[in-house]
Design a protein around this motif. Sequence first.
Motif, mmCIF file in Angstrom:
data_model
loop_
_atom_site.group_PDB
_atom_site.id
_atom_site.type_symbol
_atom_site.label_atom_id
_atom_site.label_comp_id
_atom_site.label_asym_id
_atom_site.label_seq_id
_atom_site.Cartn_x
_atom_site.Cartn_y
_atom_site.Cartn_z
ATOM 1 N N TYR A 29 -22.853 -22.681 -11.568
ATOM 2 C CA TYR A 29 -24.109 -22.056 -11.963
ATOM 3 C C TYR A 29 -23.899 -20.590 -12.308
ATOM 4 C CZ TYR A 29 -26.377 -25.969 -9.502
ATOM 5 O OH TYR A 29 -26.781 -27.202 -9.080
ATOM 6 N N TYR A 30 -24.727 -20.106 -13.236
ATOM 7 C CA TYR A 30 -24.888 -18.675 -13.387
ATOM 8 C C TYR A 30 -25.662 -18.142 -12.173
ATOM 9 C CZ TYR A 30 -23.546 -19.094 -18.335
ATOM 10 O OH TYR A 30 -22.872 -19.328 -19.495
ATOM 11 N N PRO A 31 -25.655 -16.825 -11.952
ATOM 12 C CA PRO A 31 -26.393 -16.275 -10.805
ATOM 13 C C PRO A 31 -27.888 -16.589 -10.816
ATOM 14 C CG PRO A 31 -24.852 -14.653 -11.663
ATOM 15 C CD PRO A 31 -24.844 -15.796 -12.630
ATOM 16 N N TYR A 50 -21.175 -20.771 -7.677
ATOM 17 C CA TYR A 50 -21.645 -19.780 -8.647
ATOM 18 C C TYR A 50 -20.456 -19.242 -9.426
ATOM 19 C CZ TYR A 50 -26.261 -19.536 -6.471
ATOM 20 O OH TYR A 50 -27.518 -19.833 -6.001
ATOM 21 N N ASN A 89 -29.161 -19.417 -11.290
ATOM 22 C CA ASN A 89 -29.307 -20.834 -10.950
ATOM 23 C C ASN A 89 -29.532 -21.736 -12.159
ATOM 24 O OD1 ASN A 89 -28.944 -21.104 -8.038
ATOM 25 N ND2 ASN A 89 -30.758 -19.807 -7.860
ATOM 26 N N GLU A 147 -20.876 -27.590 -5.772
ATOM 27 C CA GLU A 147 -21.593 -26.537 -6.483
ATOM 28 C C GLU A 147 -21.037 -25.163 -6.130
ATOM 29 O OE1 GLU A 147 -26.069 -28.148 -7.031
ATOM 30 O OE2 GLU A 147 -25.507 -27.757 -4.945
ATOM 31 N N ARG A 197 -31.157 -25.449 -12.188
ATOM 32 C CA ARG A 197 -30.672 -26.158 -11.007
ATOM 33 C C ARG A 197 -31.747 -27.137 -10.544
ATOM 34 N NH1 ARG A 197 -28.221 -23.159 -5.590
ATOM 35 N NH2 ARG A 197 -27.462 -25.059 -4.549
ATOM 36 N N TYR A 211 -19.584 -16.058 -12.101
ATOM 37 C CA TYR A 211 -20.068 -14.829 -12.735
ATOM 38 C C TYR A 211 -19.370 -14.557 -14.058
ATOM 39 C CZ TYR A 211 -22.193 -14.409 -8.203
ATOM 40 O OH TYR A 211 -22.937 -14.670 -7.074
#
Length: 729
Positions: free
Chosen positions: A559-561, A656, A563, A654, A587, A658
């Motif tokens: 995921y990007y920050p 994150y 979500n 899952e 998400r 960046y």
Amino acid sequence: MQEEIKYFIDKIVKDEASQCATVQGWAFNTKTKEPVELYLLGREAVGVQFKRDFRIDVNNKYALPDDAKVGFIIEFDKNTYGEKLKLKLTDDTNIRIVPINLKKNYDYLKKPNLFNAKRLAGVTTRTVGYLSRNGLKNTIRKIKFELKYKNQENYDFWIDVHEDYDRKKVLAEISGFSYKPKVSIVMPVYNVEEQWLRACVDSVLNQYYENWELCIADDNSTDAHIKPLLEEFKMLDSRIKVVYREENGHISEASNSALAIATGEFVGLLDNDDTLAEFALYEVVKLLNEHPEADLIYSDEDKLSEDNKRSQPFFKTDWAPDILLATNYICHFGVYRKTIIDEIGGFRKGYEGAQDYDLVLRFTEKTNQIFHIQKILYHWRMISNSTAVNPDSKGYAFEAGLKSLEDALDRRGIKGMVSHGAFPGVYNIEYEIVNAGLVSVIIPTRDNAADLKACIDSIYEKTIYENFEIIVADNGSEKEDTFKLFEYYTRKYPQQFKVVRIDIPFNFSKINNLAVKESKGEYLLFLNNDITVITKGWMKRMVSYAQQEHVGAVGAKLYYPDNTIQHAGVLLGMGGVAGHGHVGFPRGDYGYFGKLVTTNNYTSVTAACMMVKREDFDRVNGFEEKLTVAFNDVDFCLKLYEAGKFNVWLHDVELYHYESKSRGAEDTYSKYKRFNSEIKYMKDHWLNYIKNDPYYNRNLTRVDGNYAICVDIVGYVKGKTIEDEENEI
């Protein structure tokens, strides 16, 4: 009326330091489907280089010849830098003039998307359940997607374009087939409404290919209209055979009764209220003439309303064993070699509702000759109490599906627990780890201590798998806080953490290859330094798949920050070479037919988080060092796939991401030039996969990774044309 020359400018990239610019786009003649000539209008083309390029995305969208080089890259030097120019596109009879503004950078794919509120009413009815699951912000994102891509409108257009069969030509082609096997259509019947049964049987009678038989087993129907109707069908065509069961045995036994009167070499499965496309058996036998070794053939499918309106096309992947262990994606239309059906004993009683899932799981244990037709050959009727409308209407079917999977694991000698997934009809398998080998976590970095600390801390916090080591591949760090961080972890985890200094110009492939030589693990886990782990037990989950013999690379959901999805599998052909699927989806979204909440096979997964057995890494000689930045993970995964491995993406691991803070964006002229050289490498080595990704259906768009229906590179809709000002860059 559309212009005969169609064109588009994708990108303009400038480099102020060297006074150079590059323009990228495509153009072709819509009638001849040939590339056009390019000229600079009104001036000498001094210092200008024209290069032709394959554009797989364009060729796929417009059904152009595979070898048509309709793409172009034009490089301008200081003689034309910063000017407004005009490009002439021409063939023997047509000319188009295209304004080019070299005073500014431009990237079509990064243009903002406008929210078309006029179409809001058409999608609001589908948002209530989504809203309850995903919240208001994510629901608004979803509505914007629906409005932008207009999938139903595009599907209507897709049907017009792709199902325009010439009956005479098809019949002539069939007459020339050297192989004309009989196909037995097996259909159990029980108390179905007359209108649906008539439509179903008519769809068989209307088949272009005529060497078929329809084997009907009535499961002791109590509705008075059934027997006279079936008798009528028998009298109508001698190829229709009917057997009447003396007692109701439900769908598995009824299907076996129909199988018992089948004499065909192949068996096709048809429900009594669904319909076949009139070209369905023609397409199946056409494939059999090309691949007589085929044992199982399946097609794409859609839904059919009570008023015969088609919707919800399911454009599937090619054979994907791990997807099949998550859901019965093969489903309709399935055609099976009868000798294998007989060998495995047909349908099993006690698996009603998932009898076809149980069948295909057992069938695919006997053969790997499995072929997919990327056409809609089957229409699944949406009526009340149908799982096509309401999956909850037959809850027993999903319990039977779970039981089918548990049996499959037992037969295959695999230890694991099966559970129901995010919605009815999808499943999760938690495999028992039988080989808890050492995992070497390899993290390339250059300074950026804050992100690296967050990454490593999250590993120790979220990892329950104990047998791992961390190797930081330091590529030229200079900052004191970075070295202090290295020292801190080395002291804290002296047996588990080490830093390897690799002082070379940035080359992702070489850095990782060198770091692997310093590692001891049986499993290699490549991880970017700007990753933080979300899922507790993530590494154990990845090992549980990586340990399996058929599995190559194992990827994760990133995921990007904010979500939204950053990575959910790599799609080849997107943007010309490859790109990520479902990017920007919120998400909690299920994705295209549940892809975001089920384990999936892809040709490639990103090396931002990727696990692979060391022996497989060595077998394909690691990462290709000619690919210094881009596509090295795609190339690596394709080498694994060529070696017979299946690459897997896990929805429930899952993290994150960046995204490349250490390295920066691809936004300079020199990076653009390097990127183009990597594109060339990929096309030189993997063009067939770029043209035809086995795990991304050709009927889906290559412009974006959103699984929208492919109708046109810039969203052409029937009855509309592209406005010229869209191209006046």
